[in-house]
Design a protein around this motif. Structure first.
Motif, PDB file in Angstrom:
ATOM      1  N   PRO A 105      19.966  54.028  33.320  1.00  0.00           N
ATOM      2  CA  PRO A 105      18.709  53.702  34.383  1.00  0.00           C
ATOM      3  C   PRO A 105      18.125  55.254  34.587  1.00  0.00           C
ATOM      4  CG  PRO A 105      20.746  52.713  35.190  1.00  0.00           C
ATOM      5  CD  PRO A 105      20.851  53.424  33.736  1.00  0.00           C
ATOM      6  N   ARG A 124      15.472  55.665  31.230  1.00  0.00           N
ATOM      7  CA  ARG A 124      14.505  54.701  30.965  1.00  0.00           C
ATOM      8  C   ARG A 124      13.040  55.294  30.934  1.00  0.00           C
ATOM      9  NH1 ARG A 124      17.525  50.461  34.151  1.00  0.00           N
ATOM     10  NH2 ARG A 124      18.963  49.832  32.508  1.00  0.00           N
ATOM     11  N   ASP A 139      19.221  48.763  25.821  1.00  0.00           N
ATOM     12  CA  ASP A 139      19.574  48.702  27.154  1.00  0.00           C
ATOM     13  C   ASP A 139      20.685  48.042  27.320  1.00  0.00           C
ATOM     14  OD1 ASP A 139      19.801  48.192  29.908  1.00  0.00           O
ATOM     15  OD2 ASP A 139      17.786  48.213  30.368  1.00  0.00           O
TER      16      ASP A 139
END
Length: 183
Positions: A112, A115, A139
């Motif tokens: 997170p 990204r 991911d």
């Protein structure tokens, strides 16, 4: 832990500095950044990605090698990245090399917190390297792969959650499920 250098560096200066400073770092526009500690899911996914790439190279019988994280990719004179895995083709690099000069595939396992950087600065940076044809953003939270590939004068992007990625060049077939740790 030694403090990060306060002066801007070239890639060559950074590579010399990193020899005496263990840890994971990247050089962005001449500034050294420490790479944050990783969670177990990220580490397991990173290993799964490397294993899948190595297996795909072997299955394809191509003159390429998969490398795990820790290898440096030079983007320009003041920027390097250390992808979570990569594939290069051609002669084997020297055993003491820290830099891969001609990667064909680079992979970042996204968090997170990374990204945005993976999808912007690194996307732009990696495609400045002429040899790179594929940039995979894996991911593990969403079990999704964002596949950016060189196409003509630009790039094409696909979001993939199952099936097989065809990475040509160098001619690899990569089952998407193999990129993720077992649930």
């Amino acid at each position: 832990m030694k403090p990060l250098p306060q002066t801007r560096m070239s890639v060559d200066e950074y590579l010399a500095w990193s020899e005496d400073n263990p840890g994971r770092y990247e050089l962005v526009q001449g500034e050294v950044y420490a790479v944050a500690a990783e969670r177990a899911r990220h580490a397991r996914t990173r290993v799964a990605v490397f294993d899948a790439l190595r297996s795909a190279v072997r299955s394809a019988g191509v003159a390429c090698e998969a490398m795990p994280d820790g290898m440096t990719v030079r983007v320009d004179t003041r920027t390097t990245y250390e992808p979570d895995a990569l594939v290069y083709c051609g002669p084997r690099i020297h055993p003491d090399a820290v830099e891969v000069k001609n990667p064909v595939i680079v992979v970042e396992v996204s968090l997170p917190s990374t990204r945005r950087t993976d999808a912007s600065e690194k996307l732009t940076g990696y495609f400045q390297v002429p040899s790179i044809h594929h940039y995979l953003m894996v991911d593990p939270d969403r079990r999704t792969v964002v596949h950016h590939r060189r196409a003509g004068d630009g790039t094409e992007t696909a979001f993939v959650q199952d099936g097989t990625l065809v990475l040509d060049p160098p001619g690899l077939e990569l089952p998407v499920a193999s990129l993720f740790e077992e649930p």
